[in-house]
Design a protein around this motif. Sequence first.
Motif, PDB file in Angstrom:
ATOM      1  N   GLY A   1       0.917   3.843  -3.036  1.00  0.00           N
ATOM      2  CA  GLY A   1       0.588   5.238  -2.767  1.00  0.00           C
ATOM      3  C   GLY A   1       1.663   6.186  -3.249  1.00  0.00           C
ATOM      4  O   GLY A   1       1.364   7.268  -3.764  1.00  0.00           O
TER       5      GLY A   1
ATOM      6  N   GLU B   1      -6.265  -0.653  -8.283  1.00  0.00           N
ATOM      7  CA  GLU B   1      -5.637  -0.474  -9.599  1.00  0.00           C
ATOM      8  C   GLU B   1      -4.446  -1.412  -9.764  1.00  0.00           C
ATOM      9  O   GLU B   1      -4.282  -2.051 -10.809  1.00  0.00           O
ATOM     10  CB  GLU B   1      -5.164   0.972  -9.781  1.00  0.00           C
ATOM     11  CG  GLU B   1      -6.267   1.976  -9.882  1.00  0.00           C
ATOM     12  CD  GLU B   1      -5.777   3.411  -9.774  1.00  0.00           C
ATOM     13  OE1 GLU B   1      -6.434   4.274 -10.382  1.00  0.00           O
ATOM     14  OE2 GLU B   1      -4.766   3.673  -9.085  1.00  0.00           O
TER      15      GLU B   1
ATOM     16  N   ALA C   1       0.830  -1.202   0.000  1.00  0.00           N
ATOM     17  CA  ALA C   1       0.000   0.000   0.000  1.00  0.00           C
ATOM     18  C   ALA C   1       0.868   1.257   0.000  1.00  0.00           C
ATOM     19  O   ALA C   1       0.565   2.234  -0.699  1.00  0.00           O
ATOM     20  CB  ALA C   1      -0.939  -0.013   1.205  1.00  0.00           C
TER      21      ALA C   1
ATOM     22  N   THR D   1      -3.923   3.087  -6.464  1.00  0.00           N
ATOM     23  CA  THR D   1      -4.681   2.441  -5.406  1.00  0.00           C
ATOM     24  C   THR D   1      -4.341   0.958  -5.431  1.00  0.00           C
ATOM     25  O   THR D   1      -3.844   0.437  -6.443  1.00  0.00           O
ATOM     26  CB  THR D   1      -6.200   2.612  -5.611  1.00  0.00           C
ATOM     27  OG1 THR D   1      -6.590   1.901  -6.792  1.00  0.00           O
ATOM     28  CG2 THR D   1      -6.589   4.081  -5.727  1.00  0.00           C
TER      29      THR D   1
END
Length: 106
Positions: free
Chosen positions: A71, A79, A67, A76
């Motif tokens: 980021g 995605e 994550a 995301t």
Amino acid sequence: MAELIPLPRTPRDPEPLWREALGDLLRRIRHARGERLADTAARAGVSPQYLSEVERGLKEPSSEMIAAIAGALDLTLVELTATIAGELRATASVSAGARGAFVLAA
């Protein structure tokens, strides 16, 4: 007693591991954005060495690390995982005809 008799198999490349597919995609996205490893790593809060190992498929990053890296690349998790799944599906459909089969002989 019955035994399984393998039918001839067509050789195929082994399926990629998730960490390899993830790392390859992260590297391609980073390169497409023209970013240096150190810049992306700094935004993700990881060391450049760690990000390099993730990109090369050598590390199995936690969901938190994935994550953070996603980021840092303005992606995301949806995605990222959808893209990887699509690429793996495309690869699997090409090699699906090469799967071996087994028959049960009595």
